[in-house]
Write a protein that holds these residues in place. Structure first.
Motif, PDB file in Angstrom:
ATOM      1  N   VAL A  24     -18.442  60.698  -5.594  1.00  0.00           N
ATOM      2  CA  VAL A  24     -17.882  61.325  -6.922  1.00  0.00           C
ATOM      3  C   VAL A  24     -18.924  62.367  -7.105  1.00  0.00           C
ATOM      4  O   VAL A  24     -19.906  62.533  -6.519  1.00  0.00           O
ATOM      5  CB  VAL A  24     -18.127  60.292  -8.274  1.00  0.00           C
ATOM      6  CG1 VAL A  24     -17.163  59.129  -8.132  1.00  0.00           C
ATOM      7  CG2 VAL A  24     -19.390  60.047  -8.502  1.00  0.00           C
ATOM      8  N   PRO A  25     -18.352  63.700  -7.791  1.00  0.00           N
ATOM      9  CA  PRO A  25     -19.244  64.674  -8.042  1.00  0.00           C
ATOM     10  C   PRO A  25     -20.604  64.399  -8.659  1.00  0.00           C
ATOM     11  O   PRO A  25     -20.777  63.447  -9.130  1.00  0.00           O
ATOM     12  CB  PRO A  25     -18.401  65.686  -8.876  1.00  0.00           C
ATOM     13  CG  PRO A  25     -17.039  65.097  -9.038  1.00  0.00           C
ATOM     14  CD  PRO A  25     -17.085  63.585  -8.340  1.00  0.00           C
ATOM     15  N   ALA A  26     -21.723  65.222  -8.243  1.00  0.00           N
ATOM     16  CA  ALA A  26     -22.990  65.106  -8.824  1.00  0.00           C
ATOM     17  C   ALA A  26     -22.922  64.828 -10.444  1.00  0.00           C
ATOM     18  O   ALA A  26     -23.731  64.008 -10.708  1.00  0.00           O
ATOM     19  CB  ALA A  26     -23.708  66.284  -8.125  1.00  0.00           C
ATOM     20  N   LYS A  27     -22.338  65.499 -10.944  1.00  0.00           N
ATOM     21  CA  LYS A  27     -22.337  65.565 -12.698  1.00  0.00           C
ATOM     22  C   LYS A  27     -21.935  64.127 -12.958  1.00  0.00           C
ATOM     23  O   LYS A  27     -22.437  63.567 -13.949  1.00  0.00           O
ATOM     24  CB  LYS A  27     -21.618  66.653 -13.381  1.00  0.00           C
ATOM     25  CG  LYS A  27     -22.437  68.199 -13.080  1.00  0.00           C
ATOM     26  CD  LYS A  27     -21.689  69.316 -13.764  1.00  0.00           C
ATOM     27  CE  LYS A  27     -22.383  70.664 -13.557  1.00  0.00           C
ATOM     28  NZ  LYS A  27     -21.574  71.583 -14.358  1.00  0.00           N
ATOM     29  N   ASP A  28     -20.828  63.711 -12.376  1.00  0.00           N
ATOM     30  CA  ASP A  28     -20.338  62.213 -12.704  1.00  0.00           C
ATOM     31  C   ASP A  28     -21.406  61.129 -12.344  1.00  0.00           C
ATOM     32  O   ASP A  28     -21.439  60.271 -12.973  1.00  0.00           O
ATOM     33  CB  ASP A  28     -18.925  62.057 -12.104  1.00  0.00           C
ATOM     34  CG  ASP A  28     -17.748  62.757 -12.578  1.00  0.00           C
ATOM     35  OD1 ASP A  28     -17.981  63.461 -13.728  1.00  0.00           O
ATOM     36  OD2 ASP A  28     -16.978  63.245 -11.831  1.00  0.00           O
TER      37      ASP A  28
END
Length: 359
Positions: A24-28
């Motif tokens: 999943v993306p870093a911010k998630d």
């Protein structure tokens, strides 16, 4: 899809972390840390950070960070149209003076930046907003533009480090900062005395295949140009030659790591630059592409240029935000053209990761 009667809570934690959340993306990932203490602990381990980083190093996670006198903004890249997407404003989490921040190097989502009014060095992850001051009371971690050189790298023990090359009054000092032990130390480096002169311009280091590479170029026509190599595990330096480019004009070499292979854009000329693309094989350069001089495209010799590649196209952005694309499958006269232009910006291309500037 989960089988009937099985919930997320029934799955082994390592399955969730290493098969789902690492993609999943870093911010998630940052948001997922608030689910529970166990997730927070697992998502903070160096093993997870390393594996997540390896999955994040793809073109879709690349962002362009631009700094001007008023704002700092992050832009996604729309590769289909060779343009930037909608921007988001970034607030510097550290004290600064009128956005007087220079980006010196970047690696795996970390930026090494200099606060120009105090000369202090910092490591900063603009995705997580975490940062770390590298300056110390004993004068380590202070950067002087046009005299110093910086390189970010990761050694065999997965320790993020900063190599700082200082030139002070004809004396060369080389220092390494370790994120793991949070300290600086001196390492030996004996080189030619003339390279210590301000007549030579040292580039930022480019990390590729366990080695940091620096171009060292003399600031006049027909001057000496070499590449200095630093093996990050043995901590030994060596010198290799520049590509065999004409020396009838000013010469600049800009290094870039593409899929763990070192390339150089070597530009020569005065008001119009001839640009050749070379790749390093062993200690020798092989020409990949030659772009004849094109009058409308005149790159300033002293621009710091960031390169990145995707879908067979090369993109080039100067430190002032001038943005170019090179389509590798076109004829040389057609392949190099400007995309857009921003005035007054400084910036860099980085990848969104959860790599921390401190342990």
């Amino acid at each position: 899809m989960l089988k009937e009667g099985i919930t997320m809570a029934d799955l082994p934690v390592h399955t969730i972390v290493f098969e789902i959340l690492m993609r999943v993306p870093a911010k998630d990932v940052g948001r997922s840390k608030s689910v529970c203490k166990q997730w927070y602990a697992l998502l903070s381990t160096q093993d997870f950070v390393r594996i997540h980083c390896s999955h994040s190093l793809v073109s879709s996670n690349q962002r362009v960070l631009l700094i001007d006198d008023l704002t700092c903004s992050v832009h996604p890249i729309i590769f289909q149209s060779n343009d930037y997407g909608p921007s988001s404003i970034v607030t510097f989490p550290f004290h600064h003076h009128n956005n007087d921040v220079s980006i010196l190097s970047h690696l795996n989502g970390l930026l090494c930046v200099c606060l120009n009014h105090t000369y202090e060095l910092l490591l900063w992850n603009p995705t997580t907003t975490a940062f770390k001051h590298l300056s110390t009371p004993d004068s380590h971690g202070f950067y002087i533009n046009n005299l110093d050189a910086i390189g970010l790298y990761v050694d065999a023990d997965d320790d993020y480090k900063v190599l700082h090359i200082k030139r002070r009054s004809g004396v060369l000092g080389v220092y390494v900062y370790s994120r793991e032990v949070d300290s600086w130390r001196n390492i030996p480096f004996i080189t030619r005395q003339e390279y210590l002169s301000p007549h030579f311009n040292w580039s930022a280091g480019t990390f590729c295949g366990g080695t940091l590479y620096f171009t060292v170029c003399e600031c006049w026509v027909g001057g000496t140009n070499v590449v200095i190599c630093f093996d990050v595990n043995s901590e030994q330096f060596k010198e290799i030659s520049f590509p065999p480019v004409p020396s009838t004009g000013m010469v600049q070499g800009v290094l870039v790591n593409v899929k763990n292979e070192l390339h150089m854009f070597a530009s020569t000329g005065m008001f119009e630059m001839t640009i050749d693309l070379w790749t390093l094989q062993g200690d020798y350069w092989i020409k990949v592409l030659s772009c004849p001089p094109i009058p409308p495209i005149s790159l300033s010799l002293w621009c710091d240029i960031t390169h990145y590649v995707t879908n067979g196209n090369w993109f080039v952005m100067t430190k002032l935000g001038k943005f170019f694309t090179i389509e590798m499958d076109m004829k040389p006269f057609e392949c190099f053209y400007p995309v857009t232009w921003f005035r007054g910006f400084k910036g860099a291309v980085f990848v969104e990761t959860i790599v921390s500037p401190s342990i």
